[in-house]
Design a protein around this motif. Structure first.
Motif, PDB file in Angstrom:
ATOM      1  N   LEU A 119    -112.915 -16.112   7.125  1.00 17.25           N
ATOM      2  CA  LEU A 119    -112.161 -17.360   7.106  1.00 17.25           C
ATOM      3  C   LEU A 119    -110.717 -17.121   7.525  1.00 17.25           C
ATOM      4  CD1 LEU A 119    -113.493 -18.750   3.695  1.00 17.25           C
ATOM      5  CD2 LEU A 119    -114.214 -19.457   5.981  1.00 17.25           C
ATOM      6  N   PRO A 120    -109.971 -18.198   7.792  1.00 16.80           N
ATOM      7  CA  PRO A 120    -108.553 -18.043   8.137  1.00 16.80           C
ATOM      8  C   PRO A 120    -107.761 -17.486   6.961  1.00 16.80           C
ATOM      9  CG  PRO A 120    -109.376 -20.217   8.755  1.00 16.80           C
ATOM     10  CD  PRO A 120    -110.429 -19.587   7.912  1.00 16.80           C
ATOM     11  N   PRO A 121    -106.626 -16.852   7.243  1.00 15.64           N
ATOM     12  CA  PRO A 121    -105.772 -16.344   6.160  1.00 15.64           C
ATOM     13  C   PRO A 121    -105.417 -17.444   5.176  1.00 15.64           C
ATOM     14  CG  PRO A 121    -105.013 -15.548   8.289  1.00 15.64           C
ATOM     15  CD  PRO A 121    -106.077 -16.563   8.579  1.00 15.64           C
ATOM     16  N   VAL A 122    -105.084 -17.068   3.989  1.00 16.04           N
ATOM     17  CA  VAL A 122    -104.762 -17.953   2.861  1.00 16.04           C
ATOM     18  C   VAL A 122    -106.031 -18.629   2.338  1.00 16.04           C
ATOM     19  CG1 VAL A 122    -103.399 -19.875   1.986  1.00 16.04           C
ATOM     20  CG2 VAL A 122    -102.419 -18.343   3.715  1.00 16.04           C
ATOM     21  N   LEU A 123    -106.757 -19.343   3.215  1.00 20.56           N
ATOM     22  CA  LEU A 123    -107.985 -20.002   2.778  1.00 20.56           C
ATOM     23  C   LEU A 123    -108.998 -18.962   2.286  1.00 20.56           C
ATOM     24  CD1 LEU A 123    -109.784 -22.491   2.467  1.00 20.56           C
ATOM     25  CD2 LEU A 123    -110.489 -22.194   4.871  1.00 20.56           C
ATOM     26  N   HIS A 124    -109.104 -17.853   3.008  1.00 22.47           N
ATOM     27  CA  HIS A 124    -110.034 -16.796   2.633  1.00 22.47           C
ATOM     28  C   HIS A 124    -109.704 -16.248   1.242  1.00 22.47           C
ATOM     29  CE1 HIS A 124    -112.397 -13.019   4.164  1.00 22.47           C
ATOM     30  NE2 HIS A 124    -112.885 -13.523   3.051  1.00 22.47           N
ATOM     31  N   ALA A 125    -108.417 -15.932   1.026  1.00 23.38           N
ATOM     32  CA  ALA A 125    -108.002 -15.401  -0.274  1.00 23.38           C
ATOM     33  C   ALA A 125    -108.198 -16.435  -1.377  1.00 23.38           C
ATOM     34  CB  ALA A 125    -106.539 -14.968  -0.215  1.00 23.38           C
TER      35      ALA A 125
ATOM     36  N   VAL B 181    -104.212 -10.282  -0.279  1.00 23.60           N
ATOM     37  CA  VAL B 181    -102.901 -10.788  -0.705  1.00 23.60           C
ATOM     38  C   VAL B 181    -101.872  -9.722  -0.344  1.00 23.60           C
ATOM     39  CG1 VAL B 181    -101.466 -11.523  -2.635  1.00 23.60           C
ATOM     40  CG2 VAL B 181    -103.892 -12.153  -2.573  1.00 23.60           C
ATOM     41  N   PRO B 182    -100.997 -10.004   0.619  1.00 27.66           N
ATOM     42  CA  PRO B 182    -100.037  -8.981   1.070  1.00 27.66           C
ATOM     43  C   PRO B 182     -99.159  -8.472  -0.061  1.00 27.66           C
ATOM     44  CG  PRO B 182    -100.051 -10.885   2.535  1.00 27.66           C
ATOM     45  CD  PRO B 182    -100.837 -11.275   1.321  1.00 27.66           C
ATOM     46  N   GLY B 183     -98.860  -7.184  -0.014  1.00 28.64           N
ATOM     47  CA  GLY B 183     -97.992  -6.593  -1.019  1.00 28.64           C
ATOM     48  C   GLY B 183     -96.526  -6.806  -0.690  1.00 28.64           C
TER      49      GLY B 183
ATOM     50  N   ASP C 110     -91.169   3.451  -0.919  1.00 28.32           N
ATOM     51  CA  ASP C 110     -92.402   4.061  -0.428  1.00 28.32           C
ATOM     52  C   ASP C 110     -93.651   3.415  -1.023  1.00 28.32           C
ATOM     53  OD1 ASP C 110     -90.908   5.872   1.039  1.00 28.32           O
ATOM     54  OD2 ASP C 110     -90.814   7.318  -0.623  1.00 28.32           O
ATOM     55  N   ALA C 111     -93.460   2.469  -1.920  1.00 31.59           N
ATOM     56  CA  ALA C 111     -94.590   1.838  -2.598  1.00 31.59           C
ATOM     57  C   ALA C 111     -94.680   0.368  -2.229  1.00 31.59           C
ATOM     58  CB  ALA C 111     -94.457   2.001  -4.114  1.00 31.59           C
ATOM     59  N   SER C 112     -95.733  -0.264  -2.694  1.00 31.46           N
ATOM     60  CA  SER C 112     -95.946  -1.687  -2.432  1.00 31.46           C
ATOM     61  C   SER C 112     -96.353  -2.374  -3.727  1.00 31.46           C
ATOM     62  CB  SER C 112     -97.033  -1.868  -1.369  1.00 31.46           C
ATOM     63  OG  SER C 112     -97.260  -3.241  -1.112  1.00 31.46           O
ATOM     64  N   LEU C 113     -95.580  -3.376  -4.111  1.00 33.24           N
ATOM     65  CA  LEU C 113     -95.876  -4.157  -5.313  1.00 33.24           C
ATOM     66  C   LEU C 113     -96.958  -5.174  -4.992  1.00 33.24           C
ATOM     67  CD1 LEU C 113     -94.861  -4.671  -8.274  1.00 33.24           C
ATOM     68  CD2 LEU C 113     -93.412  -6.462  -7.309  1.00 33.24           C
ATOM     69  N   PHE C 114     -97.934  -5.311  -5.872  1.00 31.24           N
ATOM     70  CA  PHE C 114     -98.990  -6.292  -5.651  1.00 31.24           C
ATOM     71  C   PHE C 114     -98.386  -7.678  -5.428  1.00 31.24           C
ATOM     72  CE2 PHE C 114    -102.200  -3.727  -8.362  1.00 31.24           C
ATOM     73  CZ  PHE C 114    -102.586  -3.009  -7.239  1.00 31.24           C
TER      74      PHE C 114
END
Length: 363
Positions: A100-106, A178-180, A185-189
């Motif tokens: 599905l398209p982004p956002v809708l898929h999530a 869902v982009p972090g 050097d890290a990525s927050l949820f």
């Protein structure tokens, strides 16, 4: 009205008491408590530990909120463990199959997780309101059942994919993730924003709506609530379903922010940790947030203890001591608060005179 002492002192006393217990254990083993605690604190500033702590706290927060909703009704939903695993595997299966398209898929994946959590929580909820079956017994049994369900669904003959020696679901497309939030050097949820909204919604529901009032009233005094026209069975059903819906989201931060598939080896135990965090946070969204951060900090910094020849299990001892002492601390402070209130009422009734003088005059 609950005083600040009843809200703030119990968790503080529990933490202090657990520190004392761990200090004694460290001294007996020949280790320096101050060195051990300082090592754990320093670990926060090293590598990605701080971000990893917040990410783990996000998961704990959702689990504790699910438990807290049940606690508001005096329901002990031990089934959060089974509910989030059931929801996680179905969300991963459907999310991996869709394109599905982004956002809708999530969004679809998140909705599937909530619905699956509600469905699995509906079983003990219906048994509770129709047959009077204890939710503790039914949810414990369902926790055991979910392991078999997950193993069956991730089997290659069903929806599983064999990757190396591990079985997992199909990988979710980038559109369903869902982009972090990059932090060094890290990525927050990125899911942490959704979790914050859920926490605010929980507070608003309990404190600014009629439903929240009826929920708390039913938990504090079912008889009085029934006299006021509140249907206790209906409230029990709704509370369990809400709890299951939030529980269904527990696996989402990791699924949509890091793993992108659900494996047979995916982390377990978040549901049971949520019980301890909810107790520590006194079912308040702010208190639960602090409790989740503390618990995650102890989990993530425990490995640093081995650098100073201290067993990392000392952090587990600290967590266990917090759980044991927090209930005792709540009761001690509650009784002290009640005694103080009784003294105030006694002084008011006696016109400011000592109770003994007032009673003597009355006689």
């Amino acid at each position: 009205m609950t005083s600040w002492r009843t809200k703030v002192l119990p968790p503080l006393l529990a933490i202090v008491f657990s520190l004392l217990i761990c200090s004694v254990a460290l001294l007996i083993s020949g280790s320096d408590p101050l060195s051990a605690y300082w090592t754990m604190l320093k670990q926060l500033g090293q590598g990605t530990t701080a971000v990893d702590t917040v990410n783990l706290a996000t998961v704990y927060y959702l689990s504790a909120l699910a438990v807290a909703i049940g606690f508001q009704m005096n329901l002990f939903n031990i089934g959060v463990e089974g509910q989030y695993r059931f929801a996680g595997v179905w969300a991963a299966i459907i999310g991996g199959a869709l394109h599905l398209p982004p956002v809708l898929h999530a969004l679809v994946i998140i909705v599937v997780a909530v619905v699956a959590g509600v469905v699995y929580a509906a079983i003990p909820a219906i048994l509770k309101v129709t047959r009077g079956v204890s939710e503790v017994i039914s949810t414990i049994m369902l926790n055991a059942v979910v392991g078999g369900i997950v193993a069956f669904l991730i089997n290659p003959d069903q929806f599983g994919v064999l990757t190396g020696n591990n079985l997992r679901t199909q990988v979710i497309d980038p559109s369903g993730r869902v982009p972090g939030i990059p932090l060094g050097d890290a990525s927050l949820f990125g899911f942490v924003i959704i979790v914050a909204v859920i926490g605010a919604g929980y507070w608003f529901l309990l404190n600014r709506t009629r439903f929240g009032f009826e929920l708390r009233a039913s938990g504090e005094s079912p008889t009085a609530a029934a006299a006021g026209g509140v249907n206790s069975k209906r409230m029990t059903l709704i509370a369990m379903l809400l709890s299951g819906g939030v529980a269904g989201l527990v696996a989402m931060p990791e699924l949509l922010g890091r793993d992108f598939s659900y494996a047979i080896t995916s982390t377990q135990g978040y549901g049971f940790t949520g019980i301890a965090v909810a107790l520590l946070g006194r079912n308040h969204p702010g208190g639960i947030a602090l409790g989740a951060l503390l618990w995650a900090f102890l989990d993530k910094s425990a490995v640093s203890l081995e650098t100073v020849n201290v067993p990392k299990e000392i952090a587990t001892i600290m967590q266990g001591a917090i759980v044991l002492s927090v209930v005792v601390a709540y009761e001690v402070v509650k009784r002290a608060d009640l005694a103080a209130a009784q003294r105030r009422v006694g002084r008011a009734l006696s016109g400011g005179k000592p109770a003994s003088v007032a009673e003597g005059g009355a006689i």
